[in-house]
Structure formats: C-alpha cells, structure tokens
Design a protein around this motif. Structure first.
Motif, short mmCIF file in Angstrom:
data_model
loop_
_atom_site.label_atom_id
_atom_site.label_comp_id
_atom_site.label_asym_id
_atom_site.label_seq_id
_atom_site.Cartn_x
_atom_site.Cartn_y
_atom_site.Cartn_z
N GLU A 31 35.16 8.37 45.48
CA GLU A 31 34.50 9.65 45.75
C GLU A 31 35.03 10.74 44.83
OE1 GLU A 31 31.78 12.22 47.22
OE2 GLU A 31 31.88 10.07 47.50
N GLU A 32 36.34 10.78 44.65
CA GLU A 32 36.93 11.78 43.76
C GLU A 32 36.43 11.59 42.32
OE1 GLU A 32 41.28 13.26 42.14
OE2 GLU A 32 41.18 12.20 44.04
N ALA A 33 36.42 10.35 41.86
CA ALA A 33 35.94 10.06 40.51
C ALA A 33 34.47 10.46 40.34
CB ALA A 33 36.13 8.58 40.19
N HIS A 34 33.68 10.16 41.35
CA HIS A 34 32.25 10.49 41.29
C HIS A 34 32.04 12.01 41.23
CE1 HIS A 34 27.97 10.09 41.91
NE2 HIS A 34 28.04 10.91 42.94
N LEU A 35 32.82 12.73 42.01
CA LEU A 35 32.68 14.18 42.04
C LEU A 35 33.01 14.84 40.71
CD1 LEU A 35 34.15 15.00 45.57
CD2 LEU A 35 31.76 15.19 44.84
N ILE A 36 33.86 14.20 39.92
CA ILE A 36 34.21 14.80 38.62
C ILE A 36 33.44 14.19 37.45
CG2 ILE A 36 36.48 15.56 39.40
CD1 ILE A 36 37.67 13.20 37.82
N GLY A 37 32.48 13.31 37.75
CA GLY A 37 31.57 12.86 36.70
C GLY A 37 31.51 11.39 36.37
N TRP A 38 32.39 10.57 36.95
CA TRP A 38 32.32 9.13 36.69
C TRP A 38 31.23 8.51 37.55
CZ3 TRP A 38 34.87 7.58 32.60
CH2 TRP A 38 36.02 8.25 32.22
N ALA A 45 34.10 -1.02 38.61
CA ALA A 45 34.29 -2.10 37.65
C ALA A 45 35.64 -1.94 36.94
CB ALA A 45 33.15 -2.13 36.64
N SER A 46 36.01 -0.71 36.64
CA SER A 46 37.29 -0.45 35.99
C SER A 46 38.45 -0.79 36.93
CB SER A 46 37.37 0.99 35.54
OG SER A 46 38.57 1.22 34.85
#
Length: 80
Positions: A31-38, A45-46
């Motif tokens: 969720e954090e990664a998605h919120l900043i653009g990933w 996958a990473s």
C-alpha cells in the motif's frame, strides 16, 4: 510491525501465524509503495525476487558453514 511468534516451532499453527504476519507486513508495504507511485504487481514481483535472492544467500552461507540447507525446493515451493 511484526510480533514475535507465540506457537511452537514445527506446528501448523506457527505456520499459519507466520503467514498472517507476513501477509499483513506485505500489505502495508504494498500500500505504501502504491501510494508513492509503484504499481502493485511490479512491487510484489520485486518482493519475490528479493526474497528468493536472500534465501539463496542464506543457503550458500549454510553450505559454506557446513550446516544444513535452509529450505528444500519441491513443487516450486521452499519447505522449512
């Protein structure tokens, strides 16, 4: 973010507890990664790639130390 285990090593309950703990931690990271653009899929996958690399490192360290392997890979899954 991660609580210590409460179940005995080698029990199904411990595996369930660990799976729930990891699932929660990954959800938070995703969720954090998605919120900043990933993108969610690329991030997950990473995580798989990095976890496999870290496990390979642990296995190599155990091999060099003369210990037992960390996991046994069967049917595409690593077993404790």
């Amino acid at each position: 973010m991660i609580d210590p285990p409460t179940r005995e090593t080698g029990t199904n309950e411990r595996k369930v507890e660990l799976d729930q703990t990891v699932d929660y931690a990954v959800q938070l990271l995703e969720e954090e990664a998605h919120l900043i653009g990933w993108q969610r899929a690329e991030f997950l996958a990473s995580i798989i790639d990095v976890a496999n690399a870290r496990l390979a490192t642990l296995e190599e360290e155990a091999r060099l130390a003369g210990g037992t392997p960390v996991g046994d890979k069967r049917n595409g899954k690593r077993l404790p």
